[in-house]
Design an enzyme around this catalytic site. Structure first.
Site, PDB file in Angstrom:
ATOM      1  N   CYS A  15       0.834  -1.205   0.000  1.00 34.10           N
ATOM      2  CA  CYS A  15       0.000   0.000   0.000  1.00 34.10           C
ATOM      3  C   CYS A  15       0.865   1.250   0.000  1.00 34.10           C
ATOM      4  CB  CYS A  15      -0.935  -0.020   1.213  1.00 34.10           C
ATOM      5  SG  CYS A  15      -2.045   1.409   1.263  1.00 34.10           S
ATOM      6  N   CYS A  56      -0.494   4.209   1.995  1.00 34.84           N
ATOM      7  CA  CYS A  56      -0.356   4.062   3.448  1.00 34.84           C
ATOM      8  C   CYS A  56       1.087   4.284   3.894  1.00 34.84           C
ATOM      9  CB  CYS A  56      -0.750   2.651   3.881  1.00 34.84           C
ATOM     10  SG  CYS A  56      -2.237   2.034   3.119  1.00 34.84           S
ATOM     11  N   ASP A  57       2.023   3.703   3.187  1.00 36.17           N
ATOM     12  CA  ASP A  57       3.392   3.634   3.706  1.00 36.17           C
ATOM     13  C   ASP A  57       4.389   4.517   2.975  1.00 36.17           C
ATOM     14  OD1 ASP A  57       2.510   1.717   5.486  1.00 36.17           O
ATOM     15  OD2 ASP A  57       2.972   0.039   4.155  1.00 36.17           O
TER      16      ASP A  57
END
Ligand code: FAD
Length: 315
Positions: free
Chosen positions: A139, A142-143
């Site tokens: 992701c 997200c990261d």
């Protein structure tokens, strides 16, 4: 006894639905699953460390901690939680039937919040006990912004729209992004391909596969193989992102709910209603676009409010 609301799942969508349904005195039951879809109770966030984009936690919060808090909040208002996976449902008439390994029961409404599982290739070095979440992710949104990736070369595996999107996003932080794709043609739409090709930080490795990811406490290098010449090459890199799709956890519905060809539940736009009145779907099992904890939570809230409305208009 016929339950008012049965919630299936345990991620942000399920727990938000439970909090709203419980506070509306609907006495919901939540089946959190037991390693359903290969994911622990608490959902996808239990597989990550820092969550930095969930509002209310300015310093960030660990994924498992956030999910434990949501679970406590569901319980605080009286949600009954069972650590069981729902194996099957019968939606042919109301009340609906549901079955786990340990019990079966009846429900006036059902909220499906079973999420999705990000696909990962079985590449040495990327496993849970190896460099997963130590530079290996599924992701980018997200990261990608984590300090460990700043100004470092990164790899994206995949050839579809989401691989192009993730690579493009990662160029905000990375010094360079390599897209590794097994074929010599991309699956992505032309517009997404053009955007990626026009980005000077993106380099394509067509007809390549990742052979291994290596490093001590985090990703340090990625080894790739040219599938045409069988030649292998190692690149320094701080991260590798799989962008090869997700599998929605909807198989247990046995085709009784309308899904798209990939298995995502189809909901009436702007609502969480499925094609079966009284059955609602929230979170990643019906969303292949946003896939975020906050959007899952938002749709969980919608599902509970819609279930409440349904119950008050169908006695
Ligand atoms: P999920 O979190 O997918 O959980 C569904 C749960 O239901 C699972 O525990 C599953 O086992 C269970 N289940 C499945 N089938 C059944 C069944 N039949 N019976 C009972 N239970 C069942 N989003 C962010 O906003 N910020 C981030 O920083 C972020 N980081 C991420 C990092 C990683 C590594 C991953 C994979 C995802 C990340 N996401 C992040 C995305 C976010 O985790 C998801 O969008 C969100 O968790 C989706 O929530 P959900 O409620 O739909 O269900």
């Amino acid at each position: 006894m016929v339950e008012n609301v049965v919630i299936i799942g345990s991620g942000p969508a399920a727990h938000t639905a439970a909090i709203y349904a419980a506070r509306a005195d609907l006495m919901p039951v939540l089946f959190e699953g037991f390693m359903a879809g290969g994911i622990a109770a608490g959902g996808q966030l239990t597989t990550t460390t820092d969550v930095e984009n969930f509002p209310g936690f300015p310093e960030g919060i660990e994924g498992p901690d956030l999910m434990e808090r949501m679970r406590k909040q569901s319980e605080r208002f009286g949600t009954r939680i069972y650590s069981e996976t729902v194996n099957s449902v019968d939606l042919s008439q109301r009340p609906f039937k549901f079955k786990t390994d340990e019990r079966e029961g009846l429900a006036k409404t059902i909220i499906i919040a079973t999420g999705a599982t990000a696909k990962r290739d079985n590449v040495p070095g990327t496993g849970d006990k190896e460099l997963w979440q130590k530079g290996v992710s599924a992701c980018a949104v997200c990261d990608g912004a984590l300090p460990m990736f700043r100004n470092k070369p990164l790899f994206v595996v995949g050839g579809g729209d989401s691989a192009m999107e993730e690579a493009h996003f990662l160029t905000k932080f990375a010094s360079k992004v390599y897209i590794v794709h097994r074929r010599d043609e991309l699956r992505a739409s032309k517009i997404m391909q053009d955007r990626a090709r026009a980005n000077p930080k993106i380099e394509f490795l067509y007809s390549h596969k990742v052979v291994s990811v290596d490093g001590g406490n985090s990703v340090e290098q990625v080894r790739v193989e040219d599938l045409k010449s069988q030649e292998q090459k190692t690149f320094p890199a701080a991260g590798l992102f799989f962008a090869i799709g997700h599998v929605p956890n909807t198989g247990f519905l046995g085709g009784q709910i309308e899904t798209d060809e990939q298995g995502y539940v189809i909901t009436v736009p702007g609502t969480t209603q499925t094609n079966v009145p009284g059955v609602f779907a929230a979170g990643d099992c019906q969303d292949k676009k946003y896939r975020q904890a906050i959007t899952a939570a938002g749709s969980g809230c919608m599902a509970a409010l819609e279930a409440e409305h349904f119950l008050s208009s169908h006695h």
